[in-house]
Design a protein around this motif. Structure first.
Motif, PDB file in Angstrom:
ATOM      1  N   SER A  41       1.405  -1.056  -0.128  1.00  0.00           N
ATOM      2  CA  SER A  41      -0.131  -0.051  -0.159  1.00  0.00           C
ATOM      3  C   SER A  41       0.898   1.583   0.149  1.00  0.00           C
ATOM      4  O   SER A  41       0.754   2.143  -0.674  1.00  0.00           O
ATOM      5  CB  SER A  41      -0.977  -0.445   1.386  1.00  0.00           C
ATOM      6  N   ASN A  42       1.865   1.265   1.023  1.00  0.00           N
ATOM      7  CA  ASN A  42       2.955   1.866   0.400  1.00  0.00           C
ATOM      8  C   ASN A  42       3.629   2.526  -0.802  1.00  0.00           C
ATOM      9  O   ASN A  42       3.644   3.369  -1.217  1.00  0.00           O
ATOM     10  CB  ASN A  42       4.082   2.480   1.668  1.00  0.00           C
ATOM     11  N   MET A  43       3.630   1.585  -1.262  1.00  0.00           N
ATOM     12  CA  MET A  43       4.647   1.295  -2.496  1.00  0.00           C
ATOM     13  C   MET A  43       3.762   1.858  -3.805  1.00  0.00           C
ATOM     14  O   MET A  43       4.181   2.982  -5.078  1.00  0.00           O
ATOM     15  CB  MET A  43       5.466   0.123  -2.573  1.00  0.00           C
ATOM     16  N   LEU A  44       2.290   1.132  -3.349  1.00  0.00           N
ATOM     17  CA  LEU A  44       1.427   2.082  -4.305  1.00  0.00           C
ATOM     18  C   LEU A  44       1.458   3.886  -4.405  1.00  0.00           C
ATOM     19  O   LEU A  44       1.494   4.055  -5.464  1.00  0.00           O
ATOM     20  CB  LEU A  44      -0.193   1.411  -4.188  1.00  0.00           C
ATOM     21  N   ALA A  45       1.598   3.523  -3.127  1.00  0.00           N
ATOM     22  CA  ALA A  45       1.152   5.278  -2.681  1.00  0.00           C
ATOM     23  C   ALA A  45       2.389   6.228  -4.261  1.00  0.00           C
ATOM     24  O   ALA A  45       2.228   7.269  -4.168  1.00  0.00           O
ATOM     25  CB  ALA A  45       1.380   6.085  -1.790  1.00  0.00           C
ATOM     26  N   VAL A  46       3.968   5.487  -3.306  1.00  0.00           N
ATOM     27  CA  VAL A  46       4.858   5.595  -3.851  1.00  0.00           C
ATOM     28  C   VAL A  46       4.616   5.907  -5.218  1.00  0.00           C
ATOM     29  O   VAL A  46       5.021   6.700  -5.981  1.00  0.00           O
ATOM     30  CB  VAL A  46       5.772   4.861  -3.643  1.00  0.00           C
ATOM     31  N   LYS A  47       4.536   4.523  -6.350  1.00  0.00           N
ATOM     32  CA  LYS A  47       4.517   4.452  -7.367  1.00  0.00           C
ATOM     33  C   LYS A  47       3.535   4.540  -8.291  1.00  0.00           C
ATOM     34  O   LYS A  47       4.032   5.433  -9.552  1.00  0.00           O
ATOM     35  CB  LYS A  47       4.398   2.660  -7.368  1.00  0.00           C
ATOM     36  N   LEU A  48       2.020   5.424  -8.122  1.00  0.00           N
ATOM     37  CA  LEU A  48       1.557   5.988  -8.392  1.00  0.00           C
ATOM     38  C   LEU A  48       0.027   6.874  -8.229  1.00  0.00           C
ATOM     39  O   LEU A  48      -0.283   7.393  -7.044  1.00  0.00           O
ATOM     40  CB  LEU A  48       0.121   4.697  -8.690  1.00  0.00           C
ATOM     41  N   PRO A  49       0.572   8.003  -9.022  1.00  0.00           N
ATOM     42  CA  PRO A  49       0.537   9.654  -8.639  1.00  0.00           C
ATOM     43  C   PRO A  49      -1.251  10.158  -9.147  1.00  0.00           C
ATOM     44  O   PRO A  49      -1.313  10.625  -7.909  1.00  0.00           O
ATOM     45  CB  PRO A  49       1.143  10.407  -9.889  1.00  0.00           C
ATOM     46  N   ASP A  50      -1.398   9.092  -9.473  1.00  0.00           N
ATOM     47  CA  ASP A  50      -3.291   9.102  -9.036  1.00  0.00           C
ATOM     48  C   ASP A  50      -4.376   8.212  -8.588  1.00  0.00           C
ATOM     49  O   ASP A  50      -5.379   8.158  -8.352  1.00  0.00           O
ATOM     50  CB  ASP A  50      -4.447   8.797 -10.642  1.00  0.00           C
ATOM     51  N   LEU A  51      -3.135   7.727  -7.321  1.00  0.00           N
ATOM     52  CA  LEU A  51      -4.076   6.818  -6.180  1.00  0.00           C
ATOM     53  C   LEU A  51      -5.366   7.412  -5.593  1.00  0.00           C
ATOM     54  O   LEU A  51      -4.643   8.710  -5.058  1.00  0.00           O
ATOM     55  CB  LEU A  51      -3.264   5.811  -5.418  1.00  0.00           C
ATOM     56  N   GLY A  52      -5.614   7.512  -5.480  1.00  0.00           N
ATOM     57  CA  GLY A  52      -6.623   7.960  -4.443  1.00  0.00           C
ATOM     58  C   GLY A  52      -6.815   8.078  -3.528  1.00  0.00           C
ATOM     59  O   GLY A  52      -6.599   8.859  -2.690  1.00  0.00           O
ATOM     60  N   ALA A  53      -6.371   6.712  -2.721  1.00  0.00           N
ATOM     61  CA  ALA A  53      -5.976   7.359  -0.638  1.00  0.00           C
ATOM     62  C   ALA A  53      -5.508   5.363  -0.921  1.00  0.00           C
ATOM     63  O   ALA A  53      -5.891   4.910  -0.839  1.00  0.00           O
ATOM     64  CB  ALA A  53      -7.121   7.448  -0.011  1.00  0.00           C
TER      65      ALA A  53
END
Length: 296
Positions: free
Chosen positions: A192-204
């Motif tokens: 989850s932390n790394m998706l926030a790093v990798k995906l600038p359009d992640l909603g939350a």
């Protein structure tokens, strides 16, 4: 013999189980060390049974719940495991496109607890996908010990790509409105932390007791974070001060909660590490966070 209760078990047993569950020792050593706590009326088999997951009596939303359409689907992960499986869940009453929640399992594959969390998310008015990182190895094998051994065989960065691909699948799904968040537990917290790093359009992103990214990665985060930690979880919590510093210095939206006197895995209602009060409160906060960032 009377049934064991959490209060009968010393904290050292929970710490020992945490080390075993996170591959700090093999099963033989675990059982040898666990036997030291089998004293008096508490036998080793009883102790082992008590701390092991109980998937039979703990499911909160049954697989055949009539309120949901819940089924295994396939999706492509060209940079990871190629072909992946995941549990896709949506309310049968959905009349419009819904925001999505990607649900990420622990270090043992898509077990019944995580499938259950996926269905719980769907009942809150989201469309959910809970991928199985063990798909390339045949999928979750039916028990956590084998699942952990299997997951150790996979490269964690390839698995990260599998969850990125799951995010993309969910985001473009016909029943999703394109707003997608992620919630993950343990290994899934790191994902989850790394998706926030990798995906600038992640909603939350809502990582539960997840390892924190390195500073050079953390500064890239754009998504708002809701960080859920267990106060007794020294292994994961040691990385929080540095992560918090980066988040504050870079004005990254976040809120963190430390739940008192609970262990790593407190949300997992299949083991005695479960703490109902903290689990319920953390889930209420999780859904409110997703409602705020994905629905408003």
């Amino acid at each position: 013999m009377k049934a064991l209760k959490k209060e009968d078990i010393s904290q050292e047993v929970f710490d020992l189980y945490d080390d075993y569950a996170h591959n700090k020792m093999d099963r033989k050593e675990f059982l040898q060390r666990l036997s030291l706590y089998a004293v008096g009326a508490i036998t080793l088999p009883a102790l082992l049974s008590f701390i092991s997951p109980n998937y039979v009596d703990t499911i909160m939303v049954q697989p055949n719940d009539p309120r949901l359409k819940s089924e295994m689907i396939d999706y492509d992960s060209p940079n990871g495991g190629k072909k992946m499986n995941g549990l896709f869940s949506i309310s049968i009453d959905a009349k419009e496109k819904l925001p999505g929640i990607l649900v990420v399992h622990e270090n043992r594959g898509l077990n019944p607890y995580i499938e259950d969390v996926g269905r719980r998310a769907a009942l809150e008015g989201f469309v959910s996908l809970a991928p199985d990182a063990l798909t390339p190895l045949g999928g979750y094998p039916g028990n956590d010990d084998e699942g952990r051994a299997m997951q150790k065989k996979r490269d964690r960065n390839e698995m990260l790509e599998d969850f990125i691909a799951g995010y993309n699948y969910l985001k473009s799904h016909k029943d999703c409105n394109g707003k997608v968040g992620v919630v993950g537990f343990c290994f899934g917290g790191w994902i989850s932390n790394m998706l926030a790093v990798k995906l600038p359009d992640l909603g939350a992103a809502v990582p539960y007791y997840g390892r924190q990214p390195e500073k050079e990665d953390a500064i890239k985060i754009k998504a708002p974070l809701l960080l859920q930690y267990a106060s007794l979880d020294k292994r994961v919590n040691e990385g929080w001060p540095d992560f918090e510093k980066v988040l504050k210095e870079n004005n990254i939206e976040h809120e963190a909660h430390f739940y008192a006197n609970v262990n790593h895995g407190f949300h997992n209602n299949t083991t005695p590490r479960f703490d109902k009060e903290s689990a319920d409160l953390s889930w209420e906060r999780t859904i409110a966070f997703f409602n705020k960032h994905l629905k408003e």
